[in-house]
Write an enzyme that holds these catalytic residues in place. Structure first.
Site, short mmCIF file in Angstrom:
data_model
loop_
_atom_site.label_atom_id
_atom_site.label_comp_id
_atom_site.label_asym_id
_atom_site.label_seq_id
_atom_site.Cartn_x
_atom_site.Cartn_y
_atom_site.Cartn_z
N LYS A 58 0.83 -1.21 0.00
CA LYS A 58 0.00 0.00 0.00
C LYS A 58 0.86 1.26 0.00
CE LYS A 58 -2.05 -1.11 3.92
NZ LYS A 58 -1.41 -2.40 4.24
N ARG B 18 -10.05 1.18 8.29
CA ARG B 18 -9.62 -0.16 8.67
C ARG B 18 -10.65 -0.88 9.52
NH1 ARG B 18 -3.70 0.54 8.26
NH2 ARG B 18 -2.68 -1.34 8.99
N ARG C 207 11.98 -6.30 5.32
CA ARG C 207 11.97 -4.86 5.63
C ARG C 207 12.57 -4.59 7.01
NH1 ARG C 207 6.42 -1.62 5.55
NH2 ARG C 207 6.07 -2.77 7.47
N ARG D 116 11.38 -1.49 11.67
CA ARG D 116 10.12 -0.98 12.22
C ARG D 116 9.72 -1.86 13.40
NH1 ARG D 116 5.04 0.28 8.22
NH2 ARG D 116 3.81 -0.96 9.69
N ARG E 254 -0.83 -8.73 13.33
CA ARG E 254 -1.39 -7.73 12.40
C ARG E 254 -2.24 -8.41 11.32
NH1 ARG E 254 4.15 -5.28 10.90
NH2 ARG E 254 3.10 -4.15 9.25
P1 AP5 Z 1 4.69 -1.47 1.90
O1 AP5 Z 1 4.48 -0.68 0.67
O2 AP5 Z 1 5.20 -0.79 3.13
O3 AP5 Z 1 3.33 -2.27 2.26
P2 AP5 Z 1 2.14 -1.83 3.16
O4 AP5 Z 1 0.95 -2.56 2.65
O5 AP5 Z 1 2.06 -0.35 3.25
O6 AP5 Z 1 2.65 -2.48 4.52
P3 AP5 Z 1 2.66 -1.90 5.98
O7 AP5 Z 1 3.38 -2.93 6.81
O8 AP5 Z 1 3.17 -0.53 6.04
O9 AP5 Z 1 1.14 -1.95 6.26
P4 AP5 Z 1 0.35 -1.96 7.57
O10 AP5 Z 1 -1.04 -1.89 7.11
O11 AP5 Z 1 0.69 -3.09 8.47
O12 AP5 Z 1 0.93 -0.70 8.32
P5 AP5 Z 1 0.40 0.79 8.55
O13 AP5 Z 1 1.58 1.64 8.53
O14 AP5 Z 1 -0.75 1.11 7.73
O15 AP5 Z 1 5.62 -2.72 1.51
C1 AP5 Z 1 6.05 -3.63 2.49
C2 AP5 Z 1 7.44 -4.15 2.07
O16 AP5 Z 1 7.33 -4.85 0.82
C3 AP5 Z 1 8.45 -3.02 1.83
O17 AP5 Z 1 9.70 -3.42 2.25
C4 AP5 Z 1 8.41 -2.81 0.30
O18 AP5 Z 1 9.61 -2.35 -0.21
C5 AP5 Z 1 8.12 -4.23 -0.19
N1 AP5 Z 1 7.34 -4.25 -1.43
C6 AP5 Z 1 6.38 -3.36 -1.83
N2 AP5 Z 1 5.88 -3.72 -3.03
C7 AP5 Z 1 6.53 -4.86 -3.39
C8 AP5 Z 1 6.44 -5.71 -4.54
N3 AP5 Z 1 5.60 -5.46 -5.54
N4 AP5 Z 1 7.26 -6.79 -4.59
C9 AP5 Z 1 8.12 -7.07 -3.56
N5 AP5 Z 1 8.25 -6.28 -2.44
C10 AP5 Z 1 7.46 -5.19 -2.37
O19 AP5 Z 1 -0.13 0.66 10.07
C11 AP5 Z 1 0.74 0.41 11.14
C12 AP5 Z 1 -0.04 0.42 12.44
O20 AP5 Z 1 -0.60 1.72 12.65
C13 AP5 Z 1 -1.24 -0.53 12.51
O21 AP5 Z 1 -0.86 -1.85 12.89
C14 AP5 Z 1 -2.10 0.16 13.56
O22 AP5 Z 1 -1.62 -0.08 14.85
C15 AP5 Z 1 -1.90 1.63 13.22
N6 AP5 Z 1 -2.88 2.13 12.24
C16 AP5 Z 1 -2.63 2.60 10.99
N7 AP5 Z 1 -3.76 2.97 10.37
C17 AP5 Z 1 -4.75 2.74 11.26
C18 AP5 Z 1 -6.15 2.89 11.19
N8 AP5 Z 1 -6.77 3.38 10.09
N9 AP5 Z 1 -6.87 2.55 12.29
C19 AP5 Z 1 -6.30 2.08 13.41
N10 AP5 Z 1 -4.96 1.90 13.53
C20 AP5 Z 1 -4.21 2.22 12.46
#
Ligand code: AP5
Length: 203
Positions: free
Chosen positions: A31, A105, A144, A150, A161
């Site tokens: 994402k 979410r 990562r 992280r 998660r």
């Molecule tokens: P990346 O692009 O970072 O993927 P992502 O889907 O954004 O993964 P995240 O781990 O950031 O998502 P998340 O939903 O767990 O975390 P968030 O920050 O939203 O890619 C991941 C890896 O893969 C990278 O190393 C990248 O380089 C690699 N990659 C990308 N594309 C690729 C490809 N095509 N091929 C191979 N490799 C690839 O949330 C974190 C925390 O915040 C949550 O757990 C929660 O506690 C809180 N939070 C955030 N939003 C909310 C909400 N709306 N409500 C409540 N709590 C929330």
């Protein structure tokens, strides 16, 4: 998004119609990676609730202090906090041209977003769901963690998660699917390949 105020002006100047795109998918689906490209390509303001929360943690704000333990445990921060943050960012945008990464979410966040957009007399343009199998997701996040360290990228928290995604966020996917807003995109392949697929399915 820290430059959102500056970017907001550029967005306003370049485009006059509202556009709201949601990027959904399990942890590690890509994402954040795709959000940067998509926001640039469509002149949208990128709002990543995860990035916003991590920034609060880094700055040690009260909100950040509340959120840190929850995020480190792989749980969701309260709807109230997240919705308040989003509302504050959207307020004053004209037109509303936003790409949401990782929001909504929960069903309550989805409802709040619908209501918020009604206030702006607009609605959701499209919802993209990035689909990636769990083995690949875990592998991406463990890779990562070696580069970025992280705090929620340990195997145990990653599994938590994934569980939280299935129990709290899958209902949101179903909600948009029922409303014919959801576009499923295969998230396996190069970043460019996935980006091309996303661009194809969005109106
Ligand atoms: P990346 O692009 O970072 O993927 P992502 O889907 O954004 O993964 P995240 O781990 O950031 O998502 P998340 O939903 O767990 O975390 P968030 O920050 O939203 O890619 C991941 C890896 O893969 C990278 O190393 C990248 O380089 C690699 N990659 C990308 N594309 C690729 C490809 N095509 N091929 C191979 N490799 C690839 O949330 C974190 C925390 O915040 C949550 O757990 C929660 O506690 C809180 N939070 C955030 N939003 C909310 C909400 N709306 N409500 C409540 N709590 C929330």
């Amino acid at each position: 998004w820290y430059n959102s105020r500056t970017r907001e002006k550029n967005v306003t100047m370049a485009n006059t119609s509202p556009e709201i795109v949601l990027l959904m998918g399990p942890p590690g689906a890509g994402k954040g990676t795709q959000a940067v490209k998509l926001a640039r390509a469509r002149s949208l303001l990128k709002l990543s609730t995860g990035d916003m929360l991590r920034d609060h943690v880094k700055r040690g704000t009260e909100l950040g202090q509340q959120a840190k333990a929850i995020m480190d445990a792989g749980q969701l921060v309260s709807d109230e906090i997240v919705i308040g943050m989003v509302r504050a960012e959207i307020n004053g945008l004209n037109p509303v041209r936003v790409l949401f990464d990782g929001f909504p979410r929960t069903p309550a966040q989805a409802d709040a977003l619908d209501n918020l957009l009604k206030e702006f007399n607009t609605g959701i343009t499209g919802v993209v769901l990035l689909e990636v199998n769990e083995d690949e997701l875990v592998q991406r996040l463990l890779e990562r963690t070696q580069k970025e360290g992280r705090s929620d990228d340990t195997e145990e928290v990653i599994r938590e998660r994934m569980k939280v995604y299935k129990s709290s966020t899958q209902p949101v996917v179903d909600y948009y699917e029922k409303r014919s807003k959801l576009r499923r995109v295969d998230g396996i392949g190069s970043v460019e390949e996935v980006f091309a697929r996303i661009s194809e399915v969005l109106p």
